[in-house]
Design a protein around this motif. Structure first.
Motif, PDB file in Angstrom:
ATOM      1  N   GLY A   7      26.071  -0.207  42.382  1.00 38.20           N
ATOM      2  CA  GLY A   7      25.729   1.401  41.565  1.00 38.20           C
ATOM      3  C   GLY A   7      26.965   1.977  43.044  1.00 38.20           C
ATOM      4  N   THR A   8      27.786   1.337  42.472  1.00 32.26           N
ATOM      5  CA  THR A   8      29.445   2.119  42.584  1.00 32.26           C
ATOM      6  C   THR A   8      29.456   2.676  41.771  1.00 32.26           C
ATOM      7  N   MET A   9      31.092   3.955  42.218  1.00 34.38           N
ATOM      8  CA  MET A   9      31.266   3.905  40.791  1.00 34.38           C
ATOM      9  C   MET A   9      32.184   2.976  40.832  1.00 34.38           C
ATOM     10  N   ARG A  10      32.789   2.894  41.189  1.00 30.80           N
ATOM     11  CA  ARG A  10      33.696   1.562  40.359  1.00 30.80           C
ATOM     12  C   ARG A  10      32.924   0.217  39.465  1.00 30.80           C
ATOM     13  N   ALA A  11      31.745   0.009  40.202  1.00 29.58           N
ATOM     14  CA  ALA A  11      31.322  -0.778  38.731  1.00 29.58           C
ATOM     15  C   ALA A  11      30.816   0.159  37.676  1.00 29.58           C
ATOM     16  N   ILE A  12      30.078   1.397  37.833  1.00 24.06           N
ATOM     17  CA  ILE A  12      30.121   2.518  36.354  1.00 24.06           C
ATOM     18  C   ILE A  12      31.272   2.497  35.497  1.00 24.06           C
ATOM     19  N   ALA A  13      32.111   2.575  36.456  1.00 24.52           N
ATOM     20  CA  ALA A  13      33.552   2.760  35.629  1.00 24.52           C
ATOM     21  C   ALA A  13      33.714   1.549  34.961  1.00 24.52           C
ATOM     22  N   ARG A  14      33.883   0.664  35.177  1.00 23.40           N
ATOM     23  CA  ARG A  14      34.221  -0.584  35.026  1.00 23.40           C
ATOM     24  C   ARG A  14      33.732  -0.984  33.735  1.00 23.40           C
ATOM     25  N   ARG A  15      32.458  -0.215  33.716  1.00 20.85           N
ATOM     26  CA  ARG A  15      31.557  -0.687  32.284  1.00 20.85           C
ATOM     27  C   ARG A  15      31.327   0.778  31.636  1.00 20.85           C
ATOM     28  N   GLY A  16      32.881   1.731  31.513  1.00 22.65           N
ATOM     29  CA  GLY A  16      33.391   2.800  30.567  1.00 22.65           C
ATOM     30  C   GLY A  16      32.343   4.068  30.881  1.00 22.65           C
ATOM     31  N   ILE A  17      31.672   4.101  31.946  1.00 19.93           N
ATOM     32  CA  ILE A  17      31.033   5.374  32.135  1.00 19.93           C
ATOM     33  C   ILE A  17      32.196   6.609  33.139  1.00 19.93           C
ATOM     34  N   GLU A  18      31.436   7.500  31.810  1.00 17.41           N
ATOM     35  CA  GLU A  18      33.391   8.939  32.401  1.00 17.41           C
ATOM     36  C   GLU A  18      32.489   9.602  33.648  1.00 17.41           C
TER      37      GLU A  18
END
Ligand code: GLU
Length: 561
Positions: A358-369
């Motif tokens: 649930g890290t920001m970098r994991a979320i960013a990697r999935r294309g969540i802005e």
């Protein structure tokens, strides 16, 4: 007619500019106009240059001018904006904030930021932006056992990604002398003492509400012991400074808590020291010295707020205004920093940006802005009720942002290659974006040898290949015999034939779509190579971020449907 379309382009360019408070985007304006006025679709080609003119004109205007022109020409479009804006919630007002605020985000550098941090940091940021003032990033690194040297940089990167309006950065490890000085003052005031009791012994006494012998020492003796702590004459665990609270306090955790301790190992990565403040002391001291006016933090800090209150009271400081929001359960991802760290070490996760975290970098990697994370957190708000984090809401917030931007492509998972009997050579023109014809089309050429998604044809007798033609399927056991069945979309509809994605068998790129619940192997359209680091929509599958394109292979991360 032309006057009509020019007018439409102009008012939607105004609306687009007012909405984002920036120069209008031609593609979006065209998309909106054609979406609302499909009668102009056949003239999509002429519209590009006319839109360019309208956009250029609006770009030159000031924010106020744009608003008043829109008000005059199409007041209903302004109202529409006000209505969609309500969609972003207004959070409750903060008391004593009208003249500006000083707030802080205070993470421990033990790993990168995750969704829990996102909530705290975005809510505080929201209020700083609303009332104006300063936003301090306070890196709370006074526990050498929990500092990860790499986390300093990760925290800064994540703060930047989230778009927090940080004005000041403070490292607590730079402030040890300040804490030492105030610790001495607190001892002088009779508000703290050095305790050399065995911790187990102290615990027993505390639970009975009894003082340990150290509590009765004179100020002079305590100052002497404190100096010995600073001189390195005690070893870890042998001496601690305690704040005198209330031994009769109904909550034993409130009774004479520790303010300073010794840590011999590990060594701190930034400072050469062995005496460190514990959170309640350094947080109270810094909230005061940095002039923090408002603190928004989770309910799990309520006991800390009470502990910190003793320090404010001893020094006669005015405490900030506190707000404690409810707990937020987050399902489906790993959030505990130690759990993540162990999993990375053991090879269970690929790194801090593994999509199961649930890290920001994991979320960013999935294309969540970041803006989607922000909107989702503001939607959750600062209420005291415990809630569970809604991934669905985050996804719909993200969809609002990526849907207008993402180009569309075909991705065929688990493909089956077939020859369509009797098919003429065909050129398919599929829109890169259905609402924005100005982006143009992808051209897929086939003489009949195509890849189809196995799961979508299984058991079917007729399907339509999107933007191409209809096919009939006869099943010979597990083997499909596929034949051309005309071009009519209407016929496909009448037959209730599913419309599915496909690829020419000789123009395809291997593609892996990584999802939290397992990856899909298949092929996508070759132009996807030009979309690295962008979000695309794989038609009928969902939005995905193109993570890498290496050696003719695409690796994409699934975001949401
Ligand atoms: N660094 C602490 C934490 O992240 C303190 C936060 C606070 O006082 O709000 O839990």
């Amino acid at each position: 007619m032309d006057a009509d379309i020019e007018h439409l382009l102009f008012i939607y360019a105004l609306q687009n500019a007012v909405k984002h408070d920036s120069a209008p985007k031609s593609g979006t304006v065209i998309g909106t106009v054609l979406g609302k006025h499909p009668e102009f679709r056949s003239r999509a080609r002429e519209i590009g240059p006319l839109a360019g003119k309208a956009v250029a004109e609006v770009a030159k205007m000031s924010t106020a001018e744009r608003k008043s022109r829109l008000e005059e020409l199409a007041p209903e479009l302004l109202t529409e904006l006000a209505e969609t804006h309500e969609h972003v919630r207004e959070l409750p007002a903060l008391e004593d904030a009208e003249n500006g605020v000083v707030m802080r985000f205070a993470p421990n550098p033990s790993g990168p930021l995750h969704l829990g941090h996102a909530r705290a940091s975005i809510l505080n940021d929201y209020y700083v932006k609303r009332y104006g003032g300063r936003y301090v990033l306070r890196v709370e690194d006074t526990d050498p056992k929990r500092v990860d040297p790499d986390a300093y940089a990760m925290v800064l990167e994540d703060v930047e990604w989230l778009g927090l309006g940080i004005t000041d950065i403070v490292y607590q490890s730079d402030r040890l002398d300040i804490y030492y000085d105030l610790c001495r003052k607190l001892i002088e005031l009779g508000g703290a003492y050095v305790c050399v009791c065995d911790s187990e012994r102290f615990r027993e006494l505390k639970l009975k509400g009894k003082a340990c012998p150290c509590r009765e020492l004179e100020v002079e003796e305590n100052l002497e012991l404190w100096q010995q702590m600073l001189n390195g004459e005690f070893y870890e665990g042998d001496a601690t400074v305690r704040v005198k609270t209330d031994l009769a306090h109904p909550d034993p955790a409130m009774r004479d808590y520790s303010a300073m301790r010794i840590v011999n190992a590990p060594l701190h990565p930034r400072v050469d020291a062995t005496v460190f403040p514990l959170m309640n002391f350094s947080v109270a001291v810094d909230d005061h010295l940095l002039g923090i006016t408002h603190v928004i933090r989770g309910k799990d800090h309520i006991a800390n707020t009470r502990r910190q209150r003793y320090i404010f009271d001893y020094f006669g400081w005015k405490p900030p205004v506190y707000r404690h929001y409810g707990r937020m359960g987050i399902s489906g991802v790993v959030l505990s920093t130690s759990g993540m760290r162990e999993g990375i070490k053991s090879g269970l996760y690929t790194g801090w940006d593994d999509i199961h975290l649930g890290t920001m970098r994991a979320i960013a990697r999935r294309g969540i802005e970041p803006e989607a994370v922000r909107n989702a957190m503001v939607d959750i708000g600062i209420g005291e009720t415990d809630i569970s984090f809604s991934w669905e809401n985050l996804y719909s917030r993200n969809k609002e942002l990526v849907d207008p931007k993402a180009n569309r492509y075909f991705f065929v998972p688990d493909p089956i290659e077939v020859v369509v009997e009797g098919a003429p050579r065909h050129e398919a023109h599929a829109a890169l974006h259905p609402n924005d014809p100005s982006r143009g089309v992808r051209t897929l050429v086939t003489a009949g040898r195509v890849l189809l998604p196995r799961a979508d044809i299984e058991g079917k007798s007729m399907v339509r290949l999107k933007d191409l033609y209809n096919v009939k399927i006869a099943w010979d056991g597990d083997t499909p015999r596929v034949s051309y069945a005309g071009d009519s979309l209407e016929e496909a509809r009448n037959e209730k034939a599913p419309i599915i994605q496909w690829l020419p068998a000789d123009a395809k790129l291997p593609c892996t779509l990584l999802r939290q619940d397992g990856s899909l192997e298949g092929f996508c359209e070759p132009p996807v190579v030009g979309e690295a680091d962008r979000v695309v929509q794989f038609e009928r599958i969902g939005f995905a971020r193109i993570d890498s394109v290496e050696g003719g292979r695409v690796s994409a991360y699934f975001a949401h449907r």
